[in-house]
Design an enzyme around this catalytic site. Structure first.
Site, PDB file in Angstrom:
ATOM      1  N   ARG A   1      -0.326   4.302  -0.755  1.00  0.00           N
ATOM      2  CA  ARG A   1      -1.170   5.399  -0.234  1.00  0.00           C
ATOM      3  C   ARG A   1      -1.187   6.656  -1.092  1.00  0.00           C
ATOM      4  NH1 ARG A   1      -3.503   1.769   2.936  1.00  0.00           N
ATOM      5  NH2 ARG A   1      -2.467   1.311   4.890  1.00  0.00           N
TER       6      ARG A   1
ATOM      7  N   ASN B   1      -5.283  -7.037   9.104  1.00  0.00           N
ATOM      8  CA  ASN B   1      -6.384  -7.779   8.519  1.00  0.00           C
ATOM      9  C   ASN B   1      -5.900  -8.586   7.320  1.00  0.00           C
ATOM     10  OD1 ASN B   1      -8.939  -8.631   7.974  1.00  0.00           O
ATOM     11  ND2 ASN B   1      -9.612  -6.732   7.028  1.00  0.00           N
TER      12      ASN B   1
ATOM     13  N   ASP C   1       2.068  -7.080   2.404  1.00  0.00           N
ATOM     14  CA  ASP C   1       0.904  -6.270   2.788  1.00  0.00           C
ATOM     15  C   ASP C   1       1.367  -5.042   3.582  1.00  0.00           C
ATOM     16  OD1 ASP C   1      -1.648  -5.313   2.957  1.00  0.00           O
ATOM     17  OD2 ASP C   1      -2.399  -6.882   4.288  1.00  0.00           O
TER      18      ASP C   1
ATOM     19  N   HIS D   1       0.516   3.468   8.337  1.00  0.00           N
ATOM     20  CA  HIS D   1      -0.477   4.375   8.928  1.00  0.00           C
ATOM     21  C   HIS D   1       0.265   5.344   9.833  1.00  0.00           C
ATOM     22  CE1 HIS D   1      -4.026   2.129   7.591  1.00  0.00           C
ATOM     23  NE2 HIS D   1      -3.483   1.005   8.043  1.00  0.00           N
TER      24      HIS D   1
ATOM     25  N   ASN E   1      -6.456   0.964  -2.963  1.00  0.00           N
ATOM     26  CA  ASN E   1      -7.288   1.676  -1.977  1.00  0.00           C
ATOM     27  C   ASN E   1      -6.655   3.019  -1.590  1.00  0.00           C
ATOM     28  OD1 ASN E   1      -5.253   0.326  -0.527  1.00  0.00           O
ATOM     29  ND2 ASN E   1      -6.559  -0.107   1.221  1.00  0.00           N
TER      30      ASN E   1
ATOM     31  N   ASP F   1      -8.571  -5.011  -2.674  1.00  0.00           N
ATOM     32  CA  ASP F   1      -7.913  -5.190  -1.370  1.00  0.00           C
ATOM     33  C   ASP F   1      -8.337  -4.163  -0.331  1.00  0.00           C
ATOM     34  OD1 ASP F   1      -6.142  -6.672   0.329  1.00  0.00           O
ATOM     35  OD2 ASP F   1      -4.916  -4.877   0.360  1.00  0.00           O
TER      36      ASP F   1
ATOM     37  N   HIS G   1       0.861  -1.189   0.000  1.00  0.00           N
ATOM     38  CA  HIS G   1       0.000   0.000   0.000  1.00  0.00           C
ATOM     39  C   HIS G   1       0.894   1.235   0.000  1.00  0.00           C
ATOM     40  CE1 HIS G   1      -3.746  -2.259   0.744  1.00  0.00           C
ATOM     41  NE2 HIS G   1      -2.933  -3.082   1.404  1.00  0.00           N
TER      42      HIS G   1
ATOM     43  N   HIS H   1      -2.569 -12.577   1.337  1.00  0.00           N
ATOM     44  CA  HIS H   1      -2.408 -12.749   2.791  1.00  0.00           C
ATOM     45  C   HIS H   1      -3.202 -13.889   3.425  1.00  0.00           C
ATOM     46  CE1 HIS H   1      -5.984 -10.259   2.678  1.00  0.00           C
ATOM     47  NE2 HIS H   1      -5.349  -9.123   2.588  1.00  0.00           N
TER      48      HIS H   1
HETATM   49  O1  DOR Z   1      -4.273  -4.860   7.432  1.00  0.00           O
HETATM   50  C1  DOR Z   1      -4.653  -4.427   6.365  1.00  0.00           C
HETATM   51  N1  DOR Z   1      -4.397  -3.172   5.977  1.00  0.00           N
HETATM   52  N2  DOR Z   1      -5.369  -5.240   5.591  1.00  0.00           N
HETATM   53  C2  DOR Z   1      -5.943  -4.801   4.483  1.00  0.00           C
HETATM   54  O2  DOR Z   1      -6.567  -5.578   3.833  1.00  0.00           O
HETATM   55  C3  DOR Z   1      -5.857  -3.387   4.097  1.00  0.00           C
HETATM   56  C4  DOR Z   1      -4.650  -2.752   4.655  1.00  0.00           C
HETATM   57  C5  DOR Z   1      -4.649  -1.253   4.575  1.00  0.00           C
HETATM   58  O3  DOR Z   1      -4.956  -0.717   3.500  1.00  0.00           O
HETATM   59  O4  DOR Z   1      -4.289  -0.607   5.552  1.00  0.00           O
HETATM   60 ZN    ZN Z   2      -6.109  -7.278   2.130  1.00  0.00          ZN
HETATM   61 ZN    ZN Z   3      -3.418  -5.123   1.666  1.00  0.00          ZN
END
Ligand code: DOR
Ligand code: ZN
Ligand code: ZN
Length: 425
Positions: free
Chosen positions: A64, A278, A305, A309, A94, A152, A62, A232
């Protein structure tokens, strides 16, 4: 420009060739792999005592960008990747707005060329805005070079709509990267449903939340013939379902993330948001099954993954924290320490699961190997270095990791992308 990488222990997962060899890089290509290369070079890298592997290809990152740059950008995510030995990242859609159209795919690819030190393959969303209601322009995104589509962060819960997406993906020769989670079964869960969750007073996420969608997605791939890559995987039954799909000859591949093969809920010492992701950390049986699945080559890929954040979003109770942990800068060391050193995976299997198999899934025939004519995406990995993971050294904007302070062995010494040194320690 010529770079000579001398005396390293080379691993080529395509030919299974391994041994102490020299590697000569000219411009963006590997031009020679041999016992002793005497050619003059502009730069010599001494790789004595190190492993020379094809650059890691991380199918699950990700970045971002655009829209959530306070968490990560093409630049910071790229620098973290380079430090982790990752030379190609698949960026999940995403973002904000969601990457659900050809224009965004093209624009991210264009920007990445100057802003990001590693290769970026932008994955397209399956539905418009990831809202699960209307299919995105899958054909347009495929033509723009997305290689795969993924929802995802969630699953496409409408199986009829998803099946239509699979048919279009198949027609356009791209894969589905599946996040498997039946959202109707989550019921507010924030960690694995077990005694630890009870002890912490937290709501649980059962294995079936994942397993029912893994089973559904395999059946839909069987019906549509699409190439399905399961993201995952975290449960024992996921491994069993993937094994059965492969026995049937279905075009199904599966990935495991380092956190899922390294940690169990026993490692959750307190209600700390940095243990929240997740799918969640699971139980001992699950972790054993994932490791056995990797060893038996039922599970094809190790992907991170990487989910950066901000501190505010993570340094709090699991009740409120965002799902996800960073992984780019710890993947190689965790894989080496937890799987290769104990003899679960061979070094060659590490190279297969971190580079060669992902290259095959993406259809990148000139990557994932150390051989003449291949693109010079290379990692020089020093297995002797022992240290404790320190989140304060991360180049990623995200410091959200449950591995801070964990002792590991193995460090990336050099990363080359298209023959350019993009990282050296
Ligand atoms: O832990 C996760 N974070 N699982 C996901 O599927 C999405 C991801 C996120 O975008 O932060
Ligand atoms: Zn995912
Ligand atoms: Zn992911």
């Amino acid at each position: 420009m010529k770079i000579l990488i001398q005396n390293g222990y080379v691993l080529d997962p395509e030919t299974k060739r391994e041994g102490v060899l020299d590697v000569l890089v000219e411009d963006d290509k590997i031009v020679k792999v041999a016992d002793k290369i005497e050619d003059a070079a502009d730069r010599v890298i001494d790789a004595s005592g190190c492993y020379v592997m094809p650059g890691f290809i991380d199918l699950h990152v990700h970045l971002r960008d655009p829209g959530l740059e306070y968490k990560e950008t093409l630049e910071t995510g790229g620098k973290a990747a380079a430090r982790g030995g990752v030379t190609t990242v698949c960026a999940m859609p995403n973002t904000k707005p969601v990457t659900d159209n050809a224009e965004m795919i093209t624009s991210i690819h264009e920007r990445a060329k100057t802003e990001c030190p590693v290769n970026v393959i932008q994955i397209g969303a399956i539905t418009v805005g990831q809202l699960g209601e209307e299919l995105a322009d899958i054909e347009g995104m495929a033509k723009a070079g997305c290689h795969a589509i993924s929802e995802d962060g969630k699953s496409v819960m409408n199986a009829s709509l998803y099946r239509k997406a699979m048919k279009i993906a198949k027609e356009n020769n791209i894969s589905i990267f599946a996040h498997c989670e039946d959202i109707t079964m989550v019921e507010g869960g924030v960690m694995h449903a077990d005694e630890k969750a009870q002890a912490l007073g937290l709501k649980g996420i059962t294995n079936a939340v994942e397993d029912v969608i893994v089973a559904r997605d395999i059946l839909l791939a069987k019906e549509t013939g699409v190439r399905l890559h399961l993201c995952h995987c975290s449960t024992e039954d996921s491994v069993k379902l993937v094994e059965a799909a492969k026995k049937e000859g279905l075009p199904v591949t599966a990935e495991v993330c380092p956190h899922h093969f390294v940690m169990t809920t026993d490692d959750i010492t307190e209600d700390d948001g940095n243990f929240k992701m997740n799918p969640p950390l699971r139980g001992k049986c699950d972790v054993e099954a994932l490791k056995a699945g990797l060893k038996a080559d039922i599970m094809d890929v190790i992907a991170t993954d990487h989910a950066p954040h901000s501190a505010e979003e993570k340094n709090c109770s699991m009740r409120r924290a965002a799902f996800g942990i960073v992984g780019l800068e710890t993947m190689a060391a965790l894989t080496y320490t937890e799987l290769v050193e104990p003899g679960i995976l061979t070094l060659m299997q590490m190279a297969e699961k971190t580079s060669y198999n992902p290259a095959k899934i993406l259809g990148l025939d000139d990557k994932g190997a150390i051989a003449e004519g291949k693109v010079a995406d290379i990692v020089v990995f020093d297995p002797t270095k022992e240290y404790a993971i320190d989140k304060n050294t991360f180049l990623s904007k995200g410091k959200n990791t449950p591995f801070h302070g964990r002792k590991v062995k193995g460090e990336v010494a050099y990363t080359l992308v298209s023959g350019n040194v993009v990282y050296e320690r």
